[in-house]
Design a protein around this motif. Sequence first.
Motif, PDB file in Angstrom:
ATOM      1  N   ILE A 190      -0.624  12.088  -9.399  1.00  0.00           N
ATOM      2  CA  ILE A 190      -1.674  13.097  -9.178  1.00  0.00           C
ATOM      3  C   ILE A 190      -1.178  14.291  -8.373  1.00  0.00           C
ATOM      4  O   ILE A 190      -1.867  15.311  -8.285  1.00  0.00           O
ATOM      5  CB  ILE A 190      -2.905  12.483  -8.482  1.00  0.00           C
ATOM      6  CG1 ILE A 190      -2.588  12.110  -7.024  1.00  0.00           C
ATOM      7  CG2 ILE A 190      -3.410  11.264  -9.247  1.00  0.00           C
ATOM      8  CD1 ILE A 190      -3.790  11.609  -6.239  1.00  0.00           C
ATOM      9  N   GLY A 191       0.017  14.184  -7.776  1.00  0.00           N
ATOM     10  CA  GLY A 191       0.558  15.274  -6.980  1.00  0.00           C
ATOM     11  C   GLY A 191       0.422  15.007  -5.487  1.00  0.00           C
ATOM     12  O   GLY A 191      -0.575  14.435  -5.035  1.00  0.00           O
ATOM     13  N   GLU A 192       1.410  15.446  -4.737  1.00  0.00           N
ATOM     14  CA  GLU A 192       1.427  15.218  -3.289  1.00  0.00           C
ATOM     15  C   GLU A 192       0.253  15.886  -2.584  1.00  0.00           C
ATOM     16  O   GLU A 192      -0.209  15.409  -1.550  1.00  0.00           O
ATOM     17  CB  GLU A 192       2.740  15.751  -2.704  1.00  0.00           C
ATOM     18  CG  GLU A 192       3.973  14.963  -3.085  1.00  0.00           C
ATOM     19  CD  GLU A 192       4.093  13.655  -2.316  1.00  0.00           C
ATOM     20  OE1 GLU A 192       3.437  13.524  -1.272  1.00  0.00           O
ATOM     21  OE2 GLU A 192       4.851  12.775  -2.776  1.00  0.00           O
ATOM     22  N   ALA A 199       0.829  -1.207   0.000  1.00  0.00           N
ATOM     23  CA  ALA A 199       0.000   0.000   0.000  1.00  0.00           C
ATOM     24  C   ALA A 199       0.864   1.258   0.000  1.00  0.00           C
ATOM     25  O   ALA A 199       0.561   2.235  -0.698  1.00  0.00           O
ATOM     26  CB  ALA A 199      -0.927  -0.005   1.216  1.00  0.00           C
ATOM     27  N   GLU A 200       1.936   1.234   0.767  1.00  0.00           N
ATOM     28  CA  GLU A 200       2.837   2.391   0.805  1.00  0.00           C
ATOM     29  C   GLU A 200       3.455   2.625  -0.569  1.00  0.00           C
ATOM     30  O   GLU A 200       3.534   3.766  -1.042  1.00  0.00           O
ATOM     31  CB  GLU A 200       3.925   2.166   1.847  1.00  0.00           C
ATOM     32  CG  GLU A 200       4.897   3.337   1.977  1.00  0.00           C
ATOM     33  CD  GLU A 200       5.979   3.088   3.013  1.00  0.00           C
ATOM     34  OE1 GLU A 200       6.982   3.837   2.993  1.00  0.00           O
ATOM     35  OE2 GLU A 200       5.835   2.147   3.825  1.00  0.00           O
ATOM     36  N   ASP A 201       3.887   1.554  -1.195  1.00  0.00           N
ATOM     37  CA  ASP A 201       4.495   1.666  -2.530  1.00  0.00           C
ATOM     38  C   ASP A 201       3.493   2.214  -3.543  1.00  0.00           C
ATOM     39  O   ASP A 201       3.833   3.081  -4.374  1.00  0.00           O
ATOM     40  CB  ASP A 201       5.008   0.306  -2.996  1.00  0.00           C
ATOM     41  CG  ASP A 201       6.205  -0.181  -2.188  1.00  0.00           C
ATOM     42  OD1 ASP A 201       6.802   0.650  -1.484  1.00  0.00           O
ATOM     43  OD2 ASP A 201       6.517  -1.390  -2.262  1.00  0.00           O
ATOM     44  N   LEU A 202       2.261   1.712  -3.472  1.00  0.00           N
ATOM     45  CA  LEU A 202       1.241   2.188  -4.404  1.00  0.00           C
ATOM     46  C   LEU A 202       0.914   3.651  -4.148  1.00  0.00           C
ATOM     47  O   LEU A 202       0.740   4.433  -5.091  1.00  0.00           O
ATOM     48  CB  LEU A 202      -0.029   1.335  -4.289  1.00  0.00           C
ATOM     49  CG  LEU A 202      -1.188   1.739  -5.201  1.00  0.00           C
ATOM     50  CD1 LEU A 202      -0.765   1.719  -6.672  1.00  0.00           C
ATOM     51  CD2 LEU A 202      -2.400   0.829  -4.980  1.00  0.00           C
ATOM     52  N   GLY A 203       0.835   4.025  -2.884  1.00  0.00           N
ATOM     53  CA  GLY A 203       0.575   5.425  -2.555  1.00  0.00           C
ATOM     54  C   GLY A 203       1.632   6.346  -3.126  1.00  0.00           C
ATOM     55  O   GLY A 203       1.320   7.438  -3.635  1.00  0.00           O
ATOM     56  N   THR A 204       2.877   5.916  -3.053  1.00  0.00           N
ATOM     57  CA  THR A 204       3.974   6.712  -3.605  1.00  0.00           C
ATOM     58  C   THR A 204       3.809   6.888  -5.113  1.00  0.00           C
ATOM     59  O   THR A 204       4.000   7.984  -5.661  1.00  0.00           O
ATOM     60  CB  THR A 204       5.327   6.040  -3.300  1.00  0.00           C
ATOM     61  OG1 THR A 204       5.502   5.960  -1.875  1.00  0.00           O
ATOM     62  CG2 THR A 204       6.472   6.830  -3.908  1.00  0.00           C
ATOM     63  N   ARG A 205       3.443   5.811  -5.784  1.00  0.00           N
ATOM     64  CA  ARG A 205       3.255   5.866  -7.228  1.00  0.00           C
ATOM     65  C   ARG A 205       2.070   6.767  -7.599  1.00  0.00           C
ATOM     66  O   ARG A 205       2.133   7.557  -8.556  1.00  0.00           O
ATOM     67  CB  ARG A 205       3.032   4.461  -7.776  1.00  0.00           C
ATOM     68  CG  ARG A 205       4.268   3.576  -7.725  1.00  0.00           C
ATOM     69  CD  ARG A 205       3.906   2.121  -7.979  1.00  0.00           C
ATOM     70  NE  ARG A 205       3.244   1.966  -9.274  1.00  0.00           N
ATOM     71  CZ  ARG A 205       2.454   0.934  -9.588  1.00  0.00           C
ATOM     72  NH1 ARG A 205       2.210  -0.012  -8.690  1.00  0.00           N
ATOM     73  NH2 ARG A 205       1.919   0.852 -10.788  1.00  0.00           N
ATOM     74  N   PHE A 241      -6.484   4.711 -10.489  1.00  0.00           N
ATOM     75  CA  PHE A 241      -5.592   5.866 -10.474  1.00  0.00           C
ATOM     76  C   PHE A 241      -4.480   5.782 -11.516  1.00  0.00           C
ATOM     77  O   PHE A 241      -4.069   6.796 -12.072  1.00  0.00           O
ATOM     78  CB  PHE A 241      -4.965   6.032  -9.098  1.00  0.00           C
ATOM     79  CG  PHE A 241      -5.848   6.695  -8.065  1.00  0.00           C
ATOM     80  CD1 PHE A 241      -6.041   8.072  -8.084  1.00  0.00           C
ATOM     81  CD2 PHE A 241      -6.486   5.937  -7.112  1.00  0.00           C
ATOM     82  CE1 PHE A 241      -6.865   8.689  -7.145  1.00  0.00           C
ATOM     83  CE2 PHE A 241      -7.310   6.533  -6.158  1.00  0.00           C
ATOM     84  CZ  PHE A 241      -7.504   7.912  -6.172  1.00  0.00           C
ATOM     85  N   LEU A 242      -3.985   4.575 -11.765  1.00  0.00           N
ATOM     86  CA  LEU A 242      -2.805   4.438 -12.627  1.00  0.00           C
ATOM     87  C   LEU A 242      -3.065   3.765 -13.953  1.00  0.00           C
ATOM     88  O   LEU A 242      -2.229   3.824 -14.860  1.00  0.00           O
ATOM     89  CB  LEU A 242      -1.718   3.659 -11.874  1.00  0.00           C
ATOM     90  CG  LEU A 242      -1.228   4.257 -10.559  1.00  0.00           C
ATOM     91  CD1 LEU A 242      -0.174   3.366  -9.922  1.00  0.00           C
ATOM     92  CD2 LEU A 242      -0.683   5.670 -10.758  1.00  0.00           C
ATOM     93  N   GLY A 243      -4.229   3.109 -14.080  1.00  0.00           N
ATOM     94  CA  GLY A 243      -4.528   2.425 -15.329  1.00  0.00           C
ATOM     95  C   GLY A 243      -3.531   1.320 -15.620  1.00  0.00           C
ATOM     96  O   GLY A 243      -3.200   0.516 -14.747  1.00  0.00           O
TER      97      GLY A 243
END
Length: 308
Positions: A181-183, A170-176, A304-306
């Motif tokens: 989309i921007g911080e 989840a952390e890795d995906l959140g970073t991506r 979010f990332l397709g």
Amino acid sequence: MNKKLLLILTLFMTLALAACGSGTDDTKGEAEDKASSDTIVYESETGPVEVPADPQRVVVLSSYAGDLIKLGVPIVGVDSWSAANPSFDEALKDAEVVSNEDIEKIIELEPDLIIGLNNIQNADKLEKIAPTVLFTYGKNDYLQQHIEIAKVVNKEQEATEWVENFKQRAEDLGTRIKGKIGEDATVTVAENFEKQLYLFGDNWGRGTEILYQAMGLKMPEQVQDVALEPGYFAISQEVLGDYAGDYLVLSLTEEQDTSFMDAAWFKEIPAVKNGNLIVADARTAYFNDAMTLDDQLDFFEQEFLGNE
């Protein structure tokens, strides 16, 4: 019979009886060891509960079905909300839909373990049917709850490993996602119910635990002000735009009104106009169990990332 022979016979009988007694004690000890290996003791909120070490017929009267499915524990009875989740169809195809009111039906299922919430009625009757463990909703965070469920069914290590793996994924995906989309991009989560919309904080299912806690995405301040502490907040449909962030996640069900999505005011919400609307099936989004969390992580990655 002389005294010497009598003494020898007496000694022989004494040794024989002692041997028999020793064998009986050993057998008894082995039986006790076997019995103890068949059960474990779980320290519940209300005290220790002796439960099966390998439960095979569990009745779950709450939203924890997905945790048991993830752990590979057989379920014979389940609450109606979990039964309606299409993601659980295969795992629950043979389970009966029951509630805490269905005492006779639960008896017929012959459960070896019952799991539920501590605010249910008939808890005293359930305890007479099978070992019963009840939890207070929200007392444990969503990941610790999975571990607690696992402790009950003797699978703590498996659950702990899953939790650590999930947190990293989840952390890795959140970073991506934040990289795309921007911080500072914000996300609002809402659901339709009886011609109203409900905004959600960070711990009320609907993907909120993943979005805000696990992935670290931001909640709009106006949503924080009204929904973060209580967990949810009801609004009129027409004011959704006042609370919508850069991205809008709508948890919808056909049983509730969705006509608002055709209204001009809805189409003018920036998140909608910009193509940042994410629609989730409410039947699968209600929960925050381990199986649902895995599914939601995949869902948000795609939304979010397709195909990146």
